[in-house]
Design a protein around this motif. Structure first.
Motif, PDB file in Angstrom:
ATOM      1  N   ARG A   8     -19.804   8.542  18.013  1.00 32.48           N
ATOM      2  CA  ARG A   8     -19.321   9.923  18.095  1.00 32.48           C
ATOM      3  C   ARG A   8     -17.799   9.926  18.149  1.00 32.48           C
ATOM      4  O   ARG A   8     -17.185   9.236  18.977  1.00 32.48           O
ATOM      5  CB  ARG A   8     -19.871  10.647  19.317  1.00 32.48           C
ATOM      6  N   LEU A   9     -17.205  10.688  17.245  1.00 35.04           N
ATOM      7  CA  LEU A   9     -15.771  10.977  17.298  1.00 35.04           C
ATOM      8  C   LEU A   9     -15.636  12.456  17.597  1.00 35.04           C
ATOM      9  O   LEU A   9     -16.198  13.285  16.872  1.00 35.04           O
ATOM     10  CB  LEU A   9     -15.078  10.630  15.981  1.00 35.04           C
ATOM     11  N   ASP A  10     -14.922  12.785  18.648  1.00 28.75           N
ATOM     12  CA  ASP A  10     -14.861  14.166  19.112  1.00 28.75           C
ATOM     13  C   ASP A  10     -13.404  14.603  19.251  1.00 28.75           C
ATOM     14  O   ASP A  10     -12.688  14.134  20.140  1.00 28.75           O
ATOM     15  CB  ASP A  10     -15.570  14.282  20.462  1.00 28.75           C
ATOM     16  N   GLY A  11     -12.948  15.479  18.339  1.00 27.83           N
ATOM     17  CA  GLY A  11     -11.585  15.992  18.397  1.00 27.83           C
ATOM     18  C   GLY A  11     -10.521  14.914  18.337  1.00 27.83           C
ATOM     19  O   GLY A  11      -9.478  15.018  18.985  1.00 27.83           O
ATOM     20  N   VAL A  12     -10.764  13.886  17.532  1.00 24.98           N
ATOM     21  CA  VAL A  12      -9.882  12.717  17.516  1.00 24.98           C
ATOM     22  C   VAL A  12      -8.613  12.974  16.702  1.00 24.98           C
ATOM     23  O   VAL A  12      -8.671  13.409  15.549  1.00 24.98           O
ATOM     24  CB  VAL A  12     -10.633  11.486  16.969  1.00 24.98           C
ATOM     25  N   ALA A  53      -6.329   3.161  20.076  1.00 27.19           N
ATOM     26  CA  ALA A  53      -6.724   4.260  20.959  1.00 27.19           C
ATOM     27  C   ALA A  53      -6.307   5.586  20.343  1.00 27.19           C
ATOM     28  O   ALA A  53      -5.213   5.696  19.784  1.00 27.19           O
ATOM     29  CB  ALA A  53      -6.072   4.095  22.332  1.00 27.19           C
ATOM     30  N   PRO A  54      -7.150   6.613  20.426  1.00 25.99           N
ATOM     31  CA  PRO A  54      -6.762   7.919  19.892  1.00 25.99           C
ATOM     32  C   PRO A  54      -5.658   8.549  20.721  1.00 25.99           C
ATOM     33  O   PRO A  54      -5.584   8.339  21.943  1.00 25.99           O
ATOM     34  CB  PRO A  54      -8.048   8.736  19.981  1.00 25.99           C
ATOM     35  N   THR A  55      -4.794   9.306  20.076  1.00 23.54           N
ATOM     36  CA  THR A  55      -3.755  10.057  20.792  1.00 23.54           C
ATOM     37  C   THR A  55      -4.389  11.205  21.557  1.00 23.54           C
ATOM     38  O   THR A  55      -3.947  11.571  22.648  1.00 23.54           O
ATOM     39  CB  THR A  55      -2.717  10.596  19.793  1.00 23.54           C
ATOM     40  N   ALA A  56      -5.439  11.797  20.982  1.00 22.21           N
ATOM     41  CA  ALA A  56      -6.202  12.869  21.635  1.00 22.21           C
ATOM     42  C   ALA A  56      -7.649  12.740  21.206  1.00 22.21           C
ATOM     43  O   ALA A  56      -7.959  12.119  20.192  1.00 22.21           O
ATOM     44  CB  ALA A  56      -5.644  14.234  21.248  1.00 22.21           C
ATOM     45  N   GLY A  57      -8.554  13.354  21.986  1.00 19.20           N
ATOM     46  CA  GLY A  57      -9.970  13.254  21.684  1.00 19.20           C
ATOM     47  C   GLY A  57     -10.558  11.961  22.204  1.00 19.20           C
ATOM     48  O   GLY A  57      -9.887  11.192  22.909  1.00 19.20           O
TER      49      GLY A  57
END
Length: 280
Positions: A29-33, A82-86
């Motif tokens: 799952r990728l959520d708001g990435v 690492a994602p910046t957001a999400g």
């Protein structure tokens, strides 16, 4: 063929192995990435608000313009970035660093020239501390499964490009990963060998059952192999559309190319990517 677009979920964070409401969590799952890179001269947004759920055992192909963040997306799933957001989750567990349970196949096989095909495959077992006897048995199973019988003791320089990628695939599958990431694994092969590898991968995937995320620039490859194709926009990359191909799991290559489901999916992807090109 159906098209869908996933919006960012607002449900509470699920526990490991579960989705909200007690359902089985998606394998990926990728959520708001979002991913942003900072350099001395500028800031670059590579991915923006990417949302995607991948079910266990599903094969997802990811296509899009060069530089849209396809490889970055795989690195996020692997925990190499690492994602910046999400957030990114594997089977409900948030990815917080490098994941050692996944398999990864790159465009180049990256085999050690001084090790035979079998010993290149078993390098994975040595690095993971897997039981030697069981690892060798598993390696021999994969060698047979991928058509490498008779070449197990050959060195990389004695193998064709397609055979080298078969070795790389065996190495990635040795520890039975639940998720297999593939970044343009057949991009450097000639057209005929690439078709053969597509057929081989379809069969191996059905026999081994991992969840697969494949990055490719080939629309026929995406449609032949995948259950769904994710079409991404130019940078900053986001999900433009998700196309369900609707083909049977067992697919003859030549027959599949003539099926209406294949033609419809491939045509839709070309239209989307053509629209992208026309506006950028």
């Amino acid at each position: 063929m159906t098209m869908e677009r996933r919006t960012t979920a607002s449900d509470p964070a699920p526990t490991a192995g579960q989705a909200p409401g007690g359902r089985a969590a998606p394998a990926v799952r990728l959520d708001g990435v979002c991913v942003r890179f900072h350099t001395k001269t500028r800031d670059v947004t590579a991915l923006s608000e990417v949302g995607l759920d991948v079910a266990a055992g599903e094969f997802i192909a990811i296509v899009g313009p060069s530089g849209c963040g396809k490889s970055t997306l795989l690195k996020l799933v692997a925990g190499l970035l690492a994602p910046t957001a999400g957030e990114v989750r594997l089977s409900g567990e948030r990815v917080r660093g490098p994941r050692h349970d996944i398999g990864y196949v790159f465009q180049r096989a990256a085999l050690l020239e001084w090790r035979s095909a079998r010993r290149n495959i078993l390098l994975q077992a040595e690095m993971r501390g897997l039981p030697p006897v069981a690892a060798r048995r598993r390696a021999d199973e994969l060698i047979t499964m991928t058509g490498l019988d008779g070449f197990a003791d050959a060195y990389p320089h004695e193998l064709s490009g397609g055979m080298q990628q078969r070795v790389a695939l065996c190495r990635a599958l040795l520890h039975k990963p639940p998720v297999l990431l593939m970044d343009e694994p057949f991009g450097a092969l000639d057209a005929l060998t690439r078709e053969q590898m597509n057929t081989e991968l379809n069969r191996v995937r059905r026999e081994t059952g991992p969840t697969v995320l494949l990055v490719t620039h080939s629309i026929p490859e995406a449609c032949y192999l995948a259950d769904r194709v994710v079409v991404m926009s130019p940078r900053p990359g986001t999900v433009t559309e998700i196309i369900e191909v609707g083909l049977p799991a067992e697919r003859d290559y030549t027959e599949t190319m003539e099926r209406p489901e294949f033609r419809e999916a491939a045509g839709r992807i070309r239209t989307l990517l053509g629209s992208v090109s026309a506006h950028h």
